[in-house]
Enzyme design. Structure first.
Site: not given
Length: 399
Positions: A159, A195-197
């Site tokens: 996400t 989680f895409k950061i």
């Protein structure tokens, strides 16, 4: 390379080859870039029959070129068209602002309910501040779409975290915790999530802190060795490097020491960056998996065999799927990246530093600075566009 929930080596979504696949088509509106949404696919093709000579490779002991290369790396087709499921049975996806734009552009898509349910959410609707209300709708829609995908597959959902928080470590952590809470409300457990950061220093530090909590992260917009090494030291689960973008910058600019050094060695700067990052991760025992994105041609893909994941355009994968290799030919493919080659790679003392904000800033050349800024700008614009569209259609009928 079919994956299962119990023993999946991948941090992404998984479909089994027997999954019932949706027939809906999703294309981006407004010229959106496909690299923000990807599906990773099951690379076993039990029904391959097409060939110019009219025989099945399964009947003759032959395999496809795609089967051969997939023994070295997991292949991640770069696609936003759900109809491609039938050609490449999917095993992974990222939920992003680009996905939401696509959903908003197609009212009849199977994921439209994710947006409609978000807009009907009373918690968001009660917020008087329009900025907070739109952000709430956005997060709800993102998680609803992720939840829908989680029902379809046994693997993990990656996400996207709002790029406007890229320089705010605690803001990123709070947002991830908020998203986790929303996922918990729809019964998607933390082990199903990634989680895409963005790989700013603040994003890398957020990754380190989140990973220490057992929350898996996917660091993107990596354009320099310093970023990759810092991300590995932070313990990021996945590190994503954009091969083609680095090469494009090198063709049109000069003055970046890292890029010029690779060119002087006769190397492609994008491929060299992936190779160096992979060798660093493997030689020094970091847990991170490396993903090569923006792969432009077959030669790029062949040069990267052995890296954990390769995102490739569908036209390349289709060509490889249609290319038949005899049993002896498939062994002629060479693994370019391996733990053995990594062990023999030499790094300078400067490259083996314990990275911090000051050293990272000093080591990032103009290429990584400019490409990172451009990537963030694109993500921010997409997010704002989604919020604008949500604002236009809220309140929905009967609310």
């Amino acid at each position: 390379m079919s994956l299962s929930l119990q023993s999946s080596p991948s941090p992404f979504l998984s479909f089994s080859s027997s999954s019932t696949l949706p027939k809906s088509r999703l294309r981006f509106a407004n010229g959106c870039c496909s690299s923000n949404l990807f599906f990773k696919f099951n690379l076993s093709f039990p029904a391959i029959r097409a060939s110019s000579s009219g025989f099945s490779p399964l009947d003759t002991g032959l395999s496809t070129e795609l089967d051969a290369v997939s023994t070295f790396s997991e292949i991640v087709p770069d696609t936003v068209i759900f109809d491609d499921f039938e050609k490449f049975p999917p095993t992974a996806a990222t939920v992003s602002s680009s996905l939401l734009l696509g959903i908003l552009g197609l009212p009849d898509t199977i994921f439209r309910n994710a947006v409609d349910m978000a807009l009907a959410d009373s918690t968001c609707s009660r917020l008087d501040n329009s900025e907070l209300r739109l952000s709430c709708f956005f997060n709800k829609a993102l998680v609803n779409a992720g939840g829908d995908l989680a029902k379809l597959v046994p693997g993990r959902v990656s996400t996207e975290v709002d790029a406007r928080l890229a320089y705010d470590t605690h803001g990123i952590i709070r947002r991830v915790h908020d998203l986790l809470k929303l996922y918990n409300e729809i019964d998607v457990p933390p082990e199903r999530l990634l989680f895409k950061i963005p790989s700013t220093w603040q994003g890398i530090e957020a990754s380190r802190l989140l990973e220490s909590e057992g929350i898996q992260t996917h660091l993107t917009f990596v354009y320099s060795f310093a970023q990759a090494a810092a991300a590995a030291q932070a313990g990021a689960s996945v590190i994503q490097i954009f091969v083609g973008r680095v090469r494009d910058w090198a063709r049109n600019h000069s003055g970046d020491p890292e890029i010029e050094a690779s060119i002087q060695r006769g190397e492609d700067p994008g491929l060299a960056l992936v190779t160096k990052a992979y060798n660093y991760i493997r030689k020094y025992g970091h847990k991170s998996k490396l993903m090569a994105a923006a792969v432009r041609n077959k030669q790029d893909l062949f040069s990267l065999l052995g890296v954990d994941y390769i995102i490739a355009p569908l036209k390349i994968l289709q060509s490889m799927k249609e290319s038949i290799t005899a049993p002896d030919e498939k062994y002629s493919y060479v693994r370019r990246l391996s733990p053995q080659s990594a062990a023999n790679y030499d790094f300078t003392a400067e490259e083996l530093t314990k990275w911090d904000q000051l050293s990272l800033g000093a080591a990032m050349g103009p290429s990584s600075v400019e490409l990172l800024a451009a990537g963030l700008d694109g993500y921010v614009k997409q997010t704002k566009r989604v919020e604008e569209l949500l604002d236009k259609i809220w309140p929905p009928p009967n609310v």
